[in-house]
Write a protein that holds these residues in place. Structure first.
Motif, short mmCIF file in Angstrom:
data_model
loop_
_atom_site.label_atom_id
_atom_site.label_comp_id
_atom_site.label_asym_id
_atom_site.label_seq_id
_atom_site.Cartn_x
_atom_site.Cartn_y
_atom_site.Cartn_z
N GLU A 152 2.59 4.71 -4.01
CA GLU A 152 2.20 4.37 -2.67
C GLU A 152 2.90 4.84 -1.53
O GLU A 152 4.13 4.81 -1.62
CB GLU A 152 1.86 2.79 -2.69
CG GLU A 152 1.21 2.31 -3.80
CD GLU A 152 1.56 0.78 -3.86
OE1 GLU A 152 1.97 0.16 -2.82
OE2 GLU A 152 0.94 0.40 -4.90
N PRO A 153 2.53 5.02 -0.45
CA PRO A 153 3.12 5.54 0.96
C PRO A 153 3.85 4.21 1.25
O PRO A 153 3.54 2.96 1.47
CB PRO A 153 2.34 5.84 2.05
CG PRO A 153 0.93 5.23 1.35
CD PRO A 153 1.04 5.31 -0.05
N ARG A 154 5.19 4.43 1.62
CA ARG A 154 6.18 3.28 2.08
C ARG A 154 6.89 3.63 3.41
O ARG A 154 7.17 4.68 3.38
CB ARG A 154 7.07 3.13 0.95
CG ARG A 154 6.65 2.75 -0.42
CD ARG A 154 6.17 1.10 -0.48
NE ARG A 154 5.68 0.91 -1.70
CZ ARG A 154 5.65 -0.44 -2.08
NH1 ARG A 154 5.98 -1.39 -1.48
NH2 ARG A 154 5.19 -0.70 -3.34
N GLY A 155 7.26 2.75 4.09
CA GLY A 155 8.22 3.01 5.14
C GLY A 155 7.27 3.83 6.44
O GLY A 155 6.20 4.26 6.32
N ALA A 156 7.95 3.82 7.51
CA ALA A 156 7.45 4.45 8.74
C ALA A 156 7.10 6.04 8.50
O ALA A 156 6.12 6.67 9.31
CB ALA A 156 8.43 4.39 9.96
N ARG A 157 7.90 6.52 7.67
CA ARG A 157 7.50 8.18 7.74
C ARG A 157 6.48 8.31 6.44
O ARG A 157 6.26 9.49 6.31
CB ARG A 157 9.02 9.01 7.27
CG ARG A 157 10.06 8.76 8.26
CD ARG A 157 10.97 9.37 7.76
NE ARG A 157 12.30 9.08 8.57
CZ ARG A 157 13.48 9.79 8.67
NH1 ARG A 157 13.34 10.79 7.92
NH2 ARG A 157 14.48 9.22 9.36
N GLY A 158 6.17 7.42 5.67
CA GLY A 158 5.27 7.53 4.62
C GLY A 158 5.63 8.04 3.42
O GLY A 158 4.93 8.85 2.74
N VAL A 159 7.09 7.99 3.22
CA VAL A 159 7.32 8.69 2.03
C VAL A 159 6.84 7.86 0.79
O VAL A 159 6.79 6.94 0.55
CB VAL A 159 9.09 8.19 2.12
CG1 VAL A 159 9.76 8.79 0.89
CG2 VAL A 159 9.75 8.91 3.28
N MET A 160 6.56 8.76 -0.24
CA MET A 160 5.91 8.43 -1.36
C MET A 160 6.98 7.73 -2.33
O MET A 160 8.21 8.40 -2.71
CB MET A 160 5.31 9.40 -1.99
CG MET A 160 4.03 9.99 -1.22
SD MET A 160 3.16 9.07 -0.60
CE MET A 160 2.01 8.71 -1.99
#
Length: 116
Positions: free
Chosen positions: A104-112
Motif C-alpha cells: 500500500e502507498p504510505r506517507g507523503a511521498r507515496g512510498v510503497m
C-alpha cells in the motif's frame, strides 16, 4: 514440462490492444489503442517487431486481408490473440497481482510498504 515464456511490458500492452480491437486489429488501430490508453508513443517498427516476436512465440496469428485501392493495392495485416497468448497474459497478470498483494502507498511521498 514446457518452457514458460514470460511477457515483457510492451508485449503485454500489444496483446491487450489486439484483444480489445478484435477483428479490427491491424497496425494503425493497434498503435492508436496503445497511445490512447497508455499515452505511450510507439513507432511502427517497434510495433511490428513486437507483433512478429509474439507470433514466433505462438501468442498471435496474422493474415493479410484483401488489397484495397485506398492503400495503393496493399493488404492490411490483421492479428488475433491465440489461446497460448491468453494463457500468457493471465499468467503475467496473476504474477503481478501476487507481487502487489499487501503493498500500500504510505506517507507523503507515496512510498510503497508492506501492509500491516
Amino acid at each position: 514440462m514446457a518452457r514458460r515464456e514470460h511477457l515483457g511490458e510492451l508485449e503485454q500492452i500489444v496483446l491487450l490492444a489486439v484483444l480489445r480491437l478484435g477483428d479490427d486489429a491491424y497496425g494503425v488501430p493497434i498503435r492508436l489503442e496503445i497511445e490512447d490508453r497508455t499515452g505511450r508513443s510507439l513507432t511502427v517498427g517497434a510495433l511490428y517487431r513486437t507483433l512478429d516476436r509474439l507470433e514466433a512465440k505462438g501468442y498471435v496469428t496474422s493474415w493479410f486481408g484483401e488489397p484495397t485501392a485506398e492503400r495503393g493495392g496493399r493488404s492490411k495485416r490483421y492479428f488475433r490473440v491465440r489461446p497460448a497468448g491468453l494463457r500468457a497474459l493471465r499468467a503475467s497478470r496473476d504474477a503481478l497481482t501476487a507481487m502487489w498483494e499487501g503493498l500500500e502507498p504510505r506517507g507523503a511521498r507515496g512510498v510503497m510498504t508492506r501492509g500491516s
